[in-house]
Design a protein around this motif. Structure first.
Motif, PDB file in Angstrom:
ATOM      1  N   UNK A  55     -22.316  54.984 -29.926  1.00 22.65           N
ATOM      2  CA  UNK A  55     -21.356  55.563 -30.868  1.00 22.65           C
ATOM      3  C   UNK A  55     -20.259  56.323 -30.125  1.00 22.65           C
ATOM      4  N   UNK A  94     -33.490  66.966 -29.071  1.00 21.13           N
ATOM      5  CA  UNK A  94     -33.864  66.622 -30.449  1.00 21.13           C
ATOM      6  C   UNK A  94     -34.651  65.318 -30.550  1.00 21.13           C
ATOM      7  N   UNK A  95     -34.829  64.609 -29.432  1.00 24.14           N
ATOM      8  CA  UNK A  95     -35.522  63.321 -29.507  1.00 24.14           C
ATOM      9  C   UNK A  95     -34.693  62.242 -30.162  1.00 24.14           C
ATOM     10  N   UNK A  96     -33.369  62.367 -30.094  1.00 33.27           N
ATOM     11  CA  UNK A  96     -32.495  61.372 -30.722  1.00 33.27           C
ATOM     12  C   UNK A  96     -32.429  60.115 -29.857  1.00 33.27           C
ATOM     13  N   UNK A 133     -33.713  63.222 -36.311  1.00 34.88           N
ATOM     14  CA  UNK A 133     -34.709  63.222 -35.240  1.00 34.88           C
ATOM     15  C   UNK A 133     -35.188  64.632 -34.908  1.00 34.88           C
ATOM     16  N   UNK A 150     -28.369  54.487 -29.562  1.00 33.44           N
ATOM     17  CA  UNK A 150     -27.370  54.570 -30.625  1.00 33.44           C
ATOM     18  C   UNK A 150     -26.336  55.644 -30.335  1.00 33.44           C
ATOM     19  N   UNK A 151     -26.778  56.826 -29.855  1.00 32.53           N
ATOM     20  CA  UNK A 151     -25.787  57.885 -29.634  1.00 32.53           C
ATOM     21  C   UNK A 151     -24.825  57.499 -28.510  1.00 32.53           C
ATOM     22  N   UNK A 192     -22.528  59.280 -37.591  1.00 36.72           N
ATOM     23  CA  UNK A 192     -23.770  58.609 -37.209  1.00 36.72           C
ATOM     24  C   UNK A 192     -24.560  59.452 -36.222  1.00 36.72           C
ATOM     25  N   UNK A 193     -23.846  59.960 -35.209  1.00 42.96           N
ATOM     26  CA  UNK A 193     -24.525  60.778 -34.199  1.00 42.96           C
ATOM     27  C   UNK A 193     -25.133  62.007 -34.861  1.00 42.96           C
ATOM     28  N   UNK A 213     -29.005  65.252 -26.339  1.00 41.05           N
ATOM     29  CA  UNK A 213     -29.524  64.968 -27.672  1.00 41.05           C
ATOM     30  C   UNK A 213     -30.919  64.351 -27.586  1.00 41.05           C
ATOM     31  N   UNK A 225     -28.170  61.169 -36.945  1.00 38.23           N
ATOM     32  CA  UNK A 225     -29.321  60.846 -36.100  1.00 38.23           C
ATOM     33  C   UNK A 225     -29.958  62.109 -35.545  1.00 38.23           C
ATOM     34  N   UNK A 226     -29.099  63.056 -35.142  1.00 35.02           N
ATOM     35  CA  UNK A 226     -29.624  64.309 -34.596  1.00 35.02           C
ATOM     36  C   UNK A 226     -30.403  65.052 -35.670  1.00 35.02           C
TER      37      UNK A 226
END
Lengths: 322, 361
Positions: free
Chosen positions: B152, B142-144, A300, B148-149, A292-293, B138, A296-297
């Protein structure tokens, strides 16, 4: 061949709750509301679905109860964020925390009690008088097609609902006037309000739809995937569903790919654990979360893609000025 | 009839102060209803939850033990939330800090002297901060989405701890129980008043952190930066504040404090590592932060209240046979009511007759 078939089948079963919860949240976010309470609504759906099925003996009533629980829980969120304009992130979090607590309190009576499993669609149809038997026979015959037969024709009804929802939501969002209105509310609630659209009303409907989907996803967990009640059995799936919405860049069809990818990862790690490759099981259990991480990276990083598709009013409270 | 929100010209000082108390009262009322619904006496239930744990000295010590990690984590989270950084992975940073801090007593048990404990605490802070730096990196690189990160990573940290305690760090002399070796005497966080109870230095760290954070937020330019960037990133940019640096500042601070809470819990209350070391402190601390209205001094009070729910849950289970899960319901409800009452700070609620019905009549 047999192994490949059953792996495909389990991947579909693992992907279905993710897909359901994500498609609901996608509609919610398209209307400009960020509901971080998916996990809470899902786990409430799981416990209420299991409880209702265990008490009545009918998994169908269980599913109804799961949906109802999801909707009721989402209304709680709706009242706070839409009617009294609280912070959506914090309210969503509190929905998850309350859901996890409440479900473990309600579920304490059900720990260890035998579950009721929802029959496959074919077996369900077979119980309908007159037309049931022949249709079920057709399904069973089609399930004999090598490799894809069982995946397509030997599934629980919720699987078919999840696929139908993805197609239905795509048509609704991009090919109907109501879908356009919903997206306009999500992209610019002030303009939509100025045009006479009932922003709050539409958002309520979207939030309730999200709750119903999350509840159904929870019901799938406790009535199909593993027919039993285990505390915190959603195990972060609600959060993964939230991540899938970002991954799909708010497009329903891409959700399908995302959910099945994650289904494959979580089933793949289970098979790897069973094979005993010498990889620590805890590392394998972490894989869906790490994936998931990573996803997402990767998504994004592409700023243009996310900027273009993110609903512009996402997460911003709206108080109509009169 | 319906009601509508009317924005106040200025936020209400009265409700700023009152809203946590209104929320508490509403929670207690709902709690009484839950007790009644479960077929227990509401009076007894509330007594065991909120009064009995305060009556005995040893029990107050237990309260300090429970409140310390909640306050430590929530103080860090308040800086995050004030600066609009949504770190909800404090539970993971708590675990990471506990693991990093335990390296010395578990892997180098023969290294025994007065430096062990300070080193452990520093390593715990570093571990938590490093783990908190991942979502920060992150987000800035990267704008994550950090929500959520960071969440997780909680699952990943818990799995890693599980692997450590069942695998490489398991005590060889421990009869196959998934526990590490017991920390030696130099690695244990001392008790404050050994004669009366088991409260350890964790609560002191928590109080110091709260006062320091309060000073930082309300009296220094850094605190001003935190609030400006949180309320208006654009204004912050014009003032020359770096939003990226703030992301790291918030996550490293909250991660470090969560890490300190983690190693304090392990070195103080538990004494060894085990597969599960936290009853959800990292998540409950989110509630503490909001109940304390993101003010470190308010957080001290809120931490004591939430710590009380943990103790009350145990007490009610023993005395009334009531599930300790009720405590988590209390905690969840409390956050709901706090958020709901906070609306009163910025808005007035006005009852209006529906425009249509008004016209007709």
């Amino acid at each position: 061949m047999l192994i490949a078939e059953s792996i495909l089948l389990t991947i579909a079963t693992a992907a279905t709750p993710l897909l359901l919860a994500a498609i609901g949240e996608l509609v919610v976010e398209r209307s400009g509301v960020l509901n971080l309470g998916v996990e809470g609504m899902m786990v409430m759906g799981a416990v209420c679905g299991f409880g209702a099925a265990a008490m009545t003996g009918s998994p169908w009533i269980g599913m109804m109860a799961a949906i109802l629980a999801g909707v009721l829980f989402s209304l709680l969120f709706g009242f706070l964020t839409l009617t009294i304009a609280t912070n959506q992130v914090a309210t969503g979090l509190s929905l998850t925390l309350l859901g996890l607590g409440l479900s473990s309190m309600i579920g304490e009576a059900f720990v260890g009690s035998p579950g009721v499993k929802l029959p496959t669609l074919a077996n369900g149809i077979a119980e309908i008088p007159l037309v049931g038997q022949p249709v079920a026979g057709l399904f069973n015959w089609l399930a004999g097609i090598p490799l894809i037969g069982r995946v397509l024709f030997e599934q629980d009804p919720i699987f078919y609902i999840s696929i139908a929802l993805v197609i239905g939501v795509t048509c609704f969002l991009f090919h109907t006037r109501a879908g356009l209105v919903l997206r306009s509310v999500g992209d610019n609630h002030a303009s939509a309000h100025a045009l006479g659209t009932n922003v709050i009303g539409i958002r309520y409907l979207a939030v309730m739809f999200g709750g119903a989907c999350a509840g159904l996803a929870g019901g799938h967990l406790s009535l199909v995937y593993t027919p039993q009640w285990v505390e915190n059995m959603s195990a972060g799936r609600g959060w993964i569903a939230l991540a899938l919405v970002v991954f799909a860049s708010w497009r329903p069809l891409r959700l399908l790919a995302g959910a099945y990818l994650f289904g494959a990862v979580s089933i793949g790690q289970l098979h790897a654990q069973a094979l005993g490759l010498g990889i620590p099981s805890q590392l394998l259990s972490s894989l869906p979360y790490l994936a998931t991480v990573l996803v997402l990276v990767l998504i994004s990083r592409n700023r243009r893609l996310t900027m273009m598709n993110t609903p512009a009013s996402l997460g911003q409270p709206f108080v109509p000025d009169r | 009839m319906r009601f509508e929100l009317v924005k106040r010209p200025q936020h209400s000082k009265l409700f700023s102060a009152l809203s946590p108390f209104i929320a508490l009262v509403l929670t207690v009322i709902c709690g009484a209803l839950i007790f009644a619904a479960l077929g227990k006496s509401p009076v007894d239930g509330l007594y065991y939850y909120f009064v009995e744990p305060l009556l005995e000295v040893w029990s107050l010590h237990e309260l300090a033990i429970k409140a310390a990690p909640l306050i430590l984590i929530a103080v860090g989270l308040s800086v995050c939330f004030l600066s609009n950084n949504w770190n909800i992975g404090a539970e993971g940073q708590f675990v990471a800090g506990a693991i990093a801090g335990s390296i010395l007593p578990v892997m180098f048990p023969d290294f025994q002297n007065a430096f062990v404990l300070p080193l452990m605490l520093l390593m715990g802070i570093a571990g938590g901060a490093a783990y908190g730096a991942i979502p920060a990196l992150l987000k800035t690189r990267f704008g994550t989405n950090e929500i959520l990160t960071s969440l997780m990573l909680v699952y990943v940290a818990q799995n890693f701890l599980d692997w450590l305690t069942r695998g490489p760090w398991r005590d060889p002399a421990g009869n196959n129980f998934p526990l590490t070796r017991r920390f030696h005497a130099d690695a244990v966080l001392p008790e404050l008043f050994p004669s009366s109870g088991s409260a350890h230095w964790g609560i002191v760290f928590a109080l110091v952190a709260a006062v320091a954070a309060w000073f930082m937020i309300s009296r220094t330019i850094k605190g001003f930066e935190v609030r400006v960037l949180g309320e208006s990133p654009r204004a912050g940019r014009f003032a020359g504040f770096s939003a990226k640096r703030m992301v790291f500042f918030a996550f490293l601070l909250s991660g470090g404090l969560a890490g300190l809470a983690g190693i304090s819990e392990v070195a103080g209350a538990i004494g060894y590592l085990q597969p599960v070391i936290s009853p959800g402190y990292g998540f409950t601390a989110i509630i503490v932060a909001f109940l304390g209205r993101l003010n470190p001094l308010g957080i001290v009070a809120a931490g004591l209240v939430l710590g009380l729910t943990y103790l009350g849950g145990e007490a009610a289970q023993i005395s009334m046979g009531l599930s300790d899960k009720v405590a988590r319901v209390f905690q969840g409800m409390l956050l709901f009511f706090v958020l709901g009452c906070d609306t009163l700070i910025h808005y007035r609620i006005r009852l209006v007759r529906d425009a249509l019905t008004a016209k007709r009549s």
